[in-house]
Scaffold this active site. Structure first.
Site: not given
Ligand code: NAD
Ligand code: DAU
Length: 341
Positions: A157, A125-127, A153
């Protein structure tokens, strides 16, 4: 080829499984997922009966389980999406993030060393780069930006990324890493900003915006992220990190207002609430390396992507209503219960 996709019942992993099962019928896609609260097998319905799709339920941090899957499936490629992914949950319960994101990654890397693979890909992730100031729009994260994490988190990562790179340098494991910005699109769990706001606006419920709503995220449609990973596992250079993002920065308030306008709901639904502790101000990705080396280009911009996403949530109410009601957690028992007994 046999391709293990961990976390394939989650948001991005689920979209990736759909893509790979359909695009590569000659490959077998093996979905390995623990089905935590974020895992939803209803997401895998579109491919569950395909002959080149398999599912294993288990924990990627459980070495016995992981070894059994590797022994049985002899994977050529492993793509690790499985993780705890929600920043807010990492603030209330950091330990599970160390377990799944760090120990889980190391357990997979050990199995890859033991059984041999052609490629291990870590979905990061970019985080891991921390955040950028709001008053410097000229700054972007590149692959050489130092790691500087804010939340449990992002720290988990970044730690996983360092193990992946160490297994490459020390043991010669053929690895790649992608670091992507915020994703949105179909099958996004409604605890995250965009699906939460869509589902709550449709129910005429208040929309909780953290702090002043001025935090900036760089939004990428999930299908463009999946296309990038597909390119990297096939053509990316071993040992390399690739940033993924499409230059679609929006403040949270802009995102919430866009959703309200599209659904014809009033801005009076917006409720400013207490800020997230340690809340990152701005993320912004420079994807030049991915574009120039691998020819990646996103298909969606934010306007076309958010319109497609809102339409998907309107047309697939059952999927997210099952999550809100908790019914999705019965799907595994209903689907697999008899087969397991
Ligand atoms: P998500 O939370 O929707 O899905 C995570 C999945 O992993 C779930 O199906 C969960 O059951 C499974 N899981 C969790 N712990 C596990 C374990 N110990 N063993 C096996 N399975 C397990 O997450 P997402 O948003 O789809 O993100 C997927 C990946 O991409 C993550 O690694 C996250 O860090 C990365 N990522 C997410 C975003 C985003 O915006 N959502 C952006 C950049 C990177
Ligand atoms: O940048 C990549 C990341 O993006 C991934 O690595 C993470 O897995 C993914 O969850 C996401 O993280 P964020 O914290 O950016 O996503 P989230 O949807 O939780 O929040 C997006 C922005 O919105 C953040 O600035 C917090 C804000 N927010 C979030 C929620 C859930 C609100 O203002 N209100 C809310 O209820």
């Amino acid at each position: 080829m046999n391709i293990i996709v961990t976390g394939g019942a989650g948001f991005i992993g689920g979209n990736f499984v759909h893509r790979m099962v359909k695009k590569y019928p000659e490959d077998t896609i093996i979905n390995v997922d623990l089905l935590t609260y974020a895992g939803n097998l209803e997401t895998c319905k579109p491919v569950e009966n395909e002959p080149n799709y398999k599912f294993y339920r288990g924990d990627i941090a459980d070495a016995d389980f992981v070894n059994r899957v590797f022994e049985a499936e002899k994977p050529d490629i492993v793509v690790n999406f499985a993780a705890e992914s929600h920043v807010d949950r990492s603030i209330t319960d950091p330990g599970i993030f160390v377990h799944s994101n760090v120990l889980g990654t190391v357990t997979l890397l050990d199995a890859c060393r033991r059984y041999g693979i052609k490629r291990y890909h870590q979905v990061s992730t970019d985080e891991v780069y921390g955040d950028l100031p709001l008053d410097r729009p000229d700054l972007f994260f590149t692959e050489t930006t130092p790691l500087h994490t804010s939340s449990p988190y992002s720290s988990s990562k970044a730690s996983a990324d360092l193990f992946v790179l160490a297994y490459h340098r020390t043991f010669g494991l053929p690895v790649t890493i992608s670091r992507c910005s915020n994703n949105y699109g179909p099958y996004h769990f409604p605890e995250k900003l965009i699906p939460l706001m869509i589902s709550r606006a449709l129910a005429d419920e208040e929309l909780p915006v953290y702090g002043d709503g001025a935090n900036v995220r760089d939004w990428l449609h999930v299908s463009d992220h999946c296309a990038a990973i597909d390119l990297i596992i096939h053509n990316g250079r071993v040992g390399e990190v690739y940033n993924v993002g499409g230059h679609n920065e929006r403040t949270n308030l802009e995102v919430v207002k866009t959703i309200l306008h599209a659904l014809n709901k009033p801005e009076s639904l917006i409720r400013f609430v207490k800020d997230r502790p340690g809340h990152d101000r701005r993320y912004a990705i420079d994807p030049t390396k991915l574009e120039t080396e691998l020819g990646w280009k996103p298909e969606y911009n934010f306007d076309t992507g958010i319109a497609q996403t809102i339409e998907w949530y309107l047309n697939n109410r059952e999927w997210w209503e099952h999550i809100i009601s908790g019914e999705y957690q019965n799907y595994f028992e209903n689907m697999y219960g008899e087969r397991l007994s």
